[in-house]
Design a protein around this motif. Structure first.
Motif, PDB file in Angstrom:
ATOM      1  N   VAL A  17     -18.442  -7.024  21.829  1.00 19.84           N
ATOM      2  CA  VAL A  17     -17.124  -7.159  21.205  1.00 19.84           C
ATOM      3  C   VAL A  17     -16.069  -7.470  22.257  1.00 19.84           C
ATOM      4  O   VAL A  17     -15.208  -8.335  22.077  1.00 19.84           O
ATOM      5  N   TYR A  18     -16.114  -6.776  23.384  1.00 19.00           N
ATOM      6  CA  TYR A  18     -15.117  -6.919  24.449  1.00 19.00           C
ATOM      7  C   TYR A  18     -15.040  -8.359  24.949  1.00 19.00           C
ATOM      8  O   TYR A  18     -13.945  -8.899  25.143  1.00 19.00           O
ATOM      9  N   MET A  19     -16.198  -8.976  25.160  1.00 19.02           N
ATOM     10  CA  MET A  19     -16.226 -10.315  25.726  1.00 19.02           C
ATOM     11  C   MET A  19     -16.271 -11.413  24.673  1.00 19.02           C
ATOM     12  O   MET A  19     -16.059 -12.586  24.977  1.00 19.02           O
ATOM     13  N   GLY A  21     -20.150 -15.249  26.688  1.00 18.60           N
ATOM     14  CA  GLY A  21     -19.015 -15.295  27.604  1.00 18.60           C
ATOM     15  C   GLY A  21     -19.272 -14.816  29.008  1.00 18.60           C
ATOM     16  O   GLY A  21     -18.330 -14.650  29.788  1.00 18.60           O
ATOM     17  N   GLN A  22     -20.513 -14.594  29.410  1.00 16.69           N
ATOM     18  CA  GLN A  22     -20.787 -14.083  30.748  1.00 16.69           C
ATOM     19  C   GLN A  22     -20.438 -15.110  31.824  1.00 16.69           C
ATOM     20  O   GLN A  22     -20.580 -16.314  31.625  1.00 16.69           O
ATOM     21  N   GLU A  79      -9.985  -1.604  22.808  1.00 15.07           N
ATOM     22  CA  GLU A  79     -11.234  -1.586  22.044  1.00 15.07           C
ATOM     23  C   GLU A  79     -11.382  -0.220  21.387  1.00 15.07           C
ATOM     24  O   GLU A  79     -11.050   0.807  21.986  1.00 15.07           O
ATOM     25  N   ILE A  80     -11.878  -0.215  20.147  1.00 11.13           N
ATOM     26  CA  ILE A  80     -12.067   1.024  19.398  1.00 11.13           C
ATOM     27  C   ILE A  80     -13.559   1.285  19.221  1.00 11.13           C
ATOM     28  O   ILE A  80     -14.310   0.391  18.824  1.00 11.13           O
ATOM     29  N   GLY A  99     -14.819  -2.005  17.424  1.00 11.32           N
ATOM     30  CA  GLY A  99     -13.872  -2.971  16.890  1.00 11.32           C
ATOM     31  C   GLY A  99     -12.859  -3.391  17.933  1.00 11.32           C
ATOM     32  O   GLY A  99     -12.593  -2.667  18.896  1.00 11.32           O
ATOM     33  N   ALA A 100     -12.283  -4.578  17.755  1.00 10.24           N
ATOM     34  CA  ALA A 100     -11.248  -5.079  18.654  1.00 10.24           C
ATOM     35  C   ALA A 100      -9.920  -4.400  18.338  1.00 10.24           C
ATOM     36  O   ALA A 100      -9.570  -4.210  17.171  1.00 10.24           O
TER      37      ALA A 100
END
Length: 353
Positions: A165-167, A281-282, A299-300, A340-341
């Protein structure tokens, strides 16, 4: 306290004795019989499956809690009561802010807005079968090692989902007032690009007012570990080096201002998710600045009823037929979480190339 000793304890708790071969089938058969008697009497805390489940859960926790994961530093944790989609709401004051009180002493009404994000819980889990032979040859070992491995797998699953999610977010702004992403060769991690990212972060506004928090974390992949350590800890920087010339040292303005977070999920393309897919996205040059998640929830991570550790359950001990065609017992691990974002204000991404 070994498992064979535990069998004897169950037998004694039922008021019985056993004088046969230690660990033999006769002892297991009697243990099963005594276990059934104890269950019928309501003394469930003395039954064999309960005790084994307790052992398994206690041996799981250290491996789960001590796994080297970083999501706890970067995430805001929430407790959810069910699996329905959850909406996280953050209230924001309107653009007008506080106004000067006039001679009449009348206070002006404030406008209240909000921002929100939606996510839901899911369940991760797995099962391992332990053969009757392994059980008979074991004296507690398998019932501590296997749950420990399960706990570590669950910790990895959490970390994996967090960074997916983060990336994988698409709400990056590359220009304008609230820019939170910088690209180009000039964004390669060094003092200059870190200074530029700090400027982007510090200039962000919510309803025409500053976000009133600073970046707390520098998040890098393993490829930038040494560079990140230098930038966050070294007080002096070697500005220029020429043979037979004086060496000039200058102060590093970022030393001690950021906490370094290092994760292979940013750059290690050998990492795959549970379905065998690559992490989106790495890059070996990618890095982030992030605020304290307790101030700005970037981030949640939500957990069912607030429980972060997974469950371990044991079935088939003594009966050996949790599945009729498998002569053994089984352990299963499962837990409930969702990622979640959150806010875009609390993070700045630098592509580094």
């Amino acid at each position: 306290f070994g498992l064979h000793d535990l069998c004897h304890a169950v037998i004694r708790a039922a008021g019985r004795t056993y004088a046969g071969s230690h660990g033999g089938l006769g002892m297991l058969s009697l243990t099963r019989e005594c276990d059934a008697e104890l269950r019928a009497s309501g003394m469930t805390t003395l039954t064999l499956p309960y005790a084994l489940g307790n052992i398994a859960n206690k041996s799981l926790l250290p491996r789960f809690e001590n796994a080297e994961t970083v999501w706890r530093k970067l995430a805001t944790v929430r407790s959810l009561k069910d699996f329905k989609p959850a909406t996280t709401v953050r209230f924001l004051l309107g653009a007008e802010g506080l106004k000067k009180v006039g001679k009449d002493g009348r206070l002006q009404h404030l406008a209240l807005g909000d921002s929100s994000s939606t996510y839901s819980l899911g369940t991760r889990g797995g099962i391992i079968a332990i053969t009757r032979t392994d059980y008979l040859n074991d004296d507690l070992g398998v019932f501590t090692e296997v749950p420990g491995l399960m706990g570590e797998l669950f910790a990895v699953a959490l970390e994996e989902e967090f960074f997916k999610v983060y990336m994988g977010r698409t709400d990056w702004i590359t220009s304008g007032t609230n820019q939170n992403s910088q690209t180009g060769a000039g964004t390669a991690l060094d003092i200059t690009s870190l200074t530029a990212a700090q400027l982007l972060f510090g200039n962000r506004v919510i309803n025409n007012r500053p976000i009133t928090t600073s970046a707390k974390f520098l998040v890098v992949g393993t490829a930038l570990k040494v560079k990140g350590m230098d930038l966050t800890t070294q007080q002096k920087i070697l500005a220029s080096v020429t043979k037979n010339a004086n060496q000039e040292f200058t102060n590093n303005p970022h030393a001690g201002t950021l906490d370094l977070v290092i994760t292979p999920y940013l750059n290690n393309t050998a990492i795959k998710d549970a379905d065998g897919a690559a992490i989106s996205g790495q890059s070996t040059t990618l890095w982030f600045l992030q605020a304290d998640p307790n101030v700005l929830p970037t981030e949640i991570v939500g957990f069912l009823n607030g429980r972060q550790a997974p469950y371990v359950e044991v079935d088939g001990i003594g009966t050996w037929n949790s599945e009729f065609d498998v002569l053994g017992c089984q352990m299963r691990v499962f837990g409930d979480f969702g990622v979640g974002a959150g806010e875009t204000y609390g993070v700045v991404r630098s592509i580094g190339a």
